[in-house]
Write a protein that holds these residues in place. Structure first.
Motif, PDB file in Angstrom:
ATOM      1  N   HIS A   1      80.784 -97.820 -48.120  1.00  0.00           N
ATOM      2  CA  HIS A   1      79.446 -97.481 -47.590  1.00  0.00           C
ATOM      3  C   HIS A   1      78.617 -96.706 -48.606  1.00  0.00           C
ATOM      4  CE1 HIS A   1      81.662 -93.778 -47.159  1.00  0.00           C
ATOM      5  NE2 HIS A   1      80.519 -93.125 -46.984  1.00  0.00           N
ATOM      6  N   ALA A   2      79.309 -96.021 -49.548  1.00  0.00           N
ATOM      7  CA  ALA A   2      78.590 -95.123 -50.485  1.00  0.00           C
ATOM      8  C   ALA A   2      78.288 -95.807 -51.824  1.00  0.00           C
ATOM      9  CB  ALA A   2      79.438 -93.880 -50.724  1.00  0.00           C
TER      10      ALA A   2
ATOM     11  N   LEU B   1      84.644-106.422 -37.852  1.00  0.00           N
ATOM     12  CA  LEU B   1      83.879-105.251 -37.377  1.00  0.00           C
ATOM     13  C   LEU B   1      82.700-105.697 -36.499  1.00  0.00           C
ATOM     14  CD1 LEU B   1      83.859-103.102 -40.661  1.00  0.00           C
ATOM     15  CD2 LEU B   1      85.225-102.721 -38.579  1.00  0.00           C
ATOM     16  N   HIS B   2      82.020-106.770 -36.908  1.00  0.00           N
ATOM     17  CA  HIS B   2      80.888-107.273 -36.100  1.00  0.00           C
ATOM     18  C   HIS B   2      81.379-107.888 -34.789  1.00  0.00           C
ATOM     19  CE1 HIS B   2      77.274-106.495 -38.418  1.00  0.00           C
ATOM     20  NE2 HIS B   2      77.965-106.761 -39.524  1.00  0.00           N
TER      21      HIS B   2
ATOM     22  N   ILE C   1      77.218-102.175 -41.092  1.00  0.00           N
ATOM     23  CA  ILE C   1      78.113-101.813 -39.988  1.00  0.00           C
ATOM     24  C   ILE C   1      79.123-100.748 -40.426  1.00  0.00           C
ATOM     25  CG2 ILE C   1      79.907-103.563 -40.434  1.00  0.00           C
ATOM     26  CD1 ILE C   1      79.637-104.009 -37.222  1.00  0.00           C
ATOM     27  N   LEU C   2      79.221-100.474 -41.700  1.00  0.00           N
ATOM     28  CA  LEU C   2      80.077 -99.379 -42.184  1.00  0.00           C
ATOM     29  C   LEU C   2      79.418 -98.030 -41.891  1.00  0.00           C
ATOM     30  CD1 LEU C   2      81.080-100.899 -45.641  1.00  0.00           C
ATOM     31  CD2 LEU C   2      82.459-100.888 -43.554  1.00  0.00           C
ATOM     32  N   ARG C   3      78.074 -98.089 -41.641  1.00  0.00           N
ATOM     33  CA  ARG C   3      77.312 -96.884 -41.320  1.00  0.00           C
ATOM     34  C   ARG C   3      77.627 -95.745 -42.302  1.00  0.00           C
ATOM     35  NH1 ARG C   3      78.480 -99.303 -36.278  1.00  0.00           N
ATOM     36  NH2 ARG C   3      76.585-100.117 -35.273  1.00  0.00           N
TER      37      ARG C   3
ATOM     38  N   GLY D   1      75.907-107.770 -47.817  1.00  0.00           N
ATOM     39  CA  GLY D   1      75.969-106.686 -46.813  1.00  0.00           C
ATOM     40  C   GLY D   1      77.239-105.879 -47.015  1.00  0.00           C
ATOM     41  N   SER D   2      77.878-105.506 -45.916  1.00  0.00           N
ATOM     42  CA  SER D   2      79.088-104.673 -45.997  1.00  0.00           C
ATOM     43  C   SER D   2      80.214-105.371 -46.742  1.00  0.00           C
ATOM     44  CB  SER D   2      79.551-104.310 -44.587  1.00  0.00           C
ATOM     45  OG  SER D   2      79.573-105.481 -43.763  1.00  0.00           O
TER      46      SER D   2
END
Ligand code: NDP
Ligand code: 13P
Ligand code: ZN
Length: 336
Positions: free
Chosen positions: A308-309, A262-263, A316-318, A224-225
Motif C-alpha cells: 500500500h505504501a 480481497l475484492h 483495497i489495501l487501504r 491497482g493493488s
C-alpha cells in the motif's frame, strides 16, 4: 490543454516484416535510432542501433545518444520499449514501438515504468507488430502478458473503490474499455482449449490496455493493488538482492489472484470471476503461487504488508495490512 488524449497514430498488427519501412515513410522519418536487446537484435530493422544495456539512464546528457537521429524505434520486450520510449521523450523526437513479444502493456502505453512511480510520457507515434515474431516468442513471455492484462480487472475495481471512498476522479469510458478487453481475453482463454489465436488476441488486448491509459491520463485502468504487490516484490528483490528472475506480468498475475480475493471478500467480485482469474492464468501457464513465482513465503508476506505504501494510490489495501493478516490472506487465496 487539460484533457488532450494522445494515442498512437498508426497501429499495425500483421505478418509483414516491411511494415516498419512503410510507417517510417508515412511519417517522413528517415533516420531512426533502434534501441534493442542482445536476444532481440535479430528482429531489428536495418538502421543504426544501440543495446539498451549500453545506455546509462542517469546520464545527464542523454540527448547525445539521439543526436542526429529523427526518431527512436524500440525493438524487444518491455525494457527495450521502455528505454526507447524514455530517450525519445527526453529528446522530444517520435518513438515507434516494435514489440517482439507480448509480455506487458508498455507496447502502446504513454508510460515509462523503469522505476516506481512510473512516469507519463508520449505514447508511441506508431506500433508495429509482426505476428510471426510474437507467435515464435518464448511461451513464458506470452504467459506474463496475460498476467499484465488480467490485472486490469482488479485495477478497475480498485479505481472504482477509490472513487467511492475518497472521491478520486474516475473515467467511466476508459474503465469500461479496460475491464471489457481484459474479460474478453479471459473468456477466450477459458473457452478455446487450443489457444490457437491467443498470441494475436493477447497483443491486441495489451495495445488496447495502453490506449486506456492514454484515455484516462493515468495507469489507473491497468494498475491497482495487484501492481502495488508486484512493485513491492521488485523493491524487496533489490533490498535483499534476491536472485529471482520473475517477470512483471507474472508478478502482476499472482497479485491479481490476491486482489481478486480481497475484492470478492468485499462483494465487489463474484466467486466465479475470482476463480476464473486463477483458472485462466493456469490455462496460459502463468505462475499462480508465490512458490512458482520463485519467492519464499516471508518475502510474499512482507510484500503484501508494504504494498500500500509503494506509491500514493488508494486501493483495497487501504492503509495497509498487518503481517498476520497478510499471511492469512495469502493462505486463504492459496498463493502460499
Ligand atoms: N511502460 C509500461 O507501461 C510498462 C513497462 N514495463 C517495463 O517492461 C519491463 C519488463 O518487460 P518484460 O518484457 O517482462 O521483460 P524484459 O524486457 O526484460 O524481456 C525479458 C526477456 O525476453 C527477451 N525477449 C523479448 N522478446 C523476445 C523474443 N521474441 N524472443 C526471444 N527473447 C525475447 C528479452 O530480450 P532482450 O534481452 O533482447 O531484451 C529479455 O531478455 C519492466 O522492467 C519495465 O521496464 C512493464 C510494465 C509496464
Ligand atoms: O505496469 C503498468 C501497467 O500495466 C504501469 O503501471 P504502474 O503505474 O503501476 O507502474
Ligand atoms: Zn503492468
Amino acid at each position: 490543454m487539460e484533457k488532450m488524449i494522445t494515442i498512437p497514430r498508426y497501429i499495425v498488427v500483421d505478418e509483414d516484416r516491411n511494415a516498419i519501412y512503410e510507417i517510417l515513410s508515412k511519417l517522413n522519418l528517415k533516420n531512426p535510432l533502434v534501441v534493442v536487446g542482445k536476444s532481440t537484435k535479430k528482429y531489428a530493422p536495418d538502421f543504426e542501433y544501440i543495446y539498451y544495456s549500453d545506455i546509462n539512464l542517469e546520464d545527464s546528457d542523454i540527448k547525445n545518444i539521439t543526436k542526429g537521429y529523427d526518431s527512436v524505434i524500440g525493438v524487444g520486450g518491455g525494457r527495450s520499449i521502455d528505454i526507447g520510449k524514455y530517450i525519445a521523450y527526453q529528446t522530444g523526437i517520435p518513438f515507434i514501438s516494435m514489440p517482439t513479444t507480448a509480455s506487458n502493456d508498455g507496447i502502446a502505453s504513454p508510460v515509462v515504468s523503469l522505476r516506481q512511480p512510473s512516469i507519463l510520457v508520449d505514447p508511441p507515434i506508431a506500433v508495429v507488430v509482426d505476428l510471426n515474431i510474437i507467435r515464435k516468442s518464448p511461451k513464458r513471455l506470452l504467459s506474463a502478458g496475460f498476467g499484465d492484462m488480467v490485472s486490469n480487472i482488479t485495477a478497475v475495481l480498485d479505481w472504482k473503490l477509490a472513487h467511492r471512498e475518497i472521491g478520486e476522479g474516475y473515467s467511466e469510458s476508459s474503465a469500461i474499455f479496460s475491464k471489457t478487453i481484459a474479460e474478453e481475453l479471459m473468456d477466450y482463454v477459458l473457452r478455446d482449449i487450443h489457444l490457437s489465436h491467443y498470441p494475436e488476441k493477447l497483443v491486441k488486448a495489451l495495445i488496447g490496455s495502453g490506449i486506456t491509459i492514454s484515455i484516462a491520463g493515468s495507469t489507473r485502468p491497468a494498475s491497482g493493488s495487484e501492481h502495488l504487490f508486484s512493485h513491492a516484490l521488485d523493491y524487496l528483490k533489490k533490498k535483499y538482492e534476491l536472485d529471482v528472475d520473475s517477470l512483471h506480468g507474472e508478478q502482476c498475475g499472482v497479485g491479481t489472484i490476491i486482489s481478486s480475493y480481497l475484492h470478492y471478500k468485499e462483494d465487489n467480485l463474484s466467486y466465479e470471476d475470482m476463480e476464473n482469474i486463477r483458472l485462466s492464468l493456469k490455462r496460459v501457464g502463468a505462475p499462480t503461487t508465490g512458490k512458482k513465482l520463485g519467492f519464499e513465503e516471508e518475502i510474499l508476506i512482507e510484500a503484501l504488508t508494504i504494498a500500500h505504501a509503494i506509491r500514493k494510490r488508494y486501493t483495497i489495501l487501504r492503509k495497509g495490512i498487518s503481517k498476520e493478516r497478510a499471511e492469512e490472506i495469502l493462505k486463504e487465496c492459496e498463493v502460499i
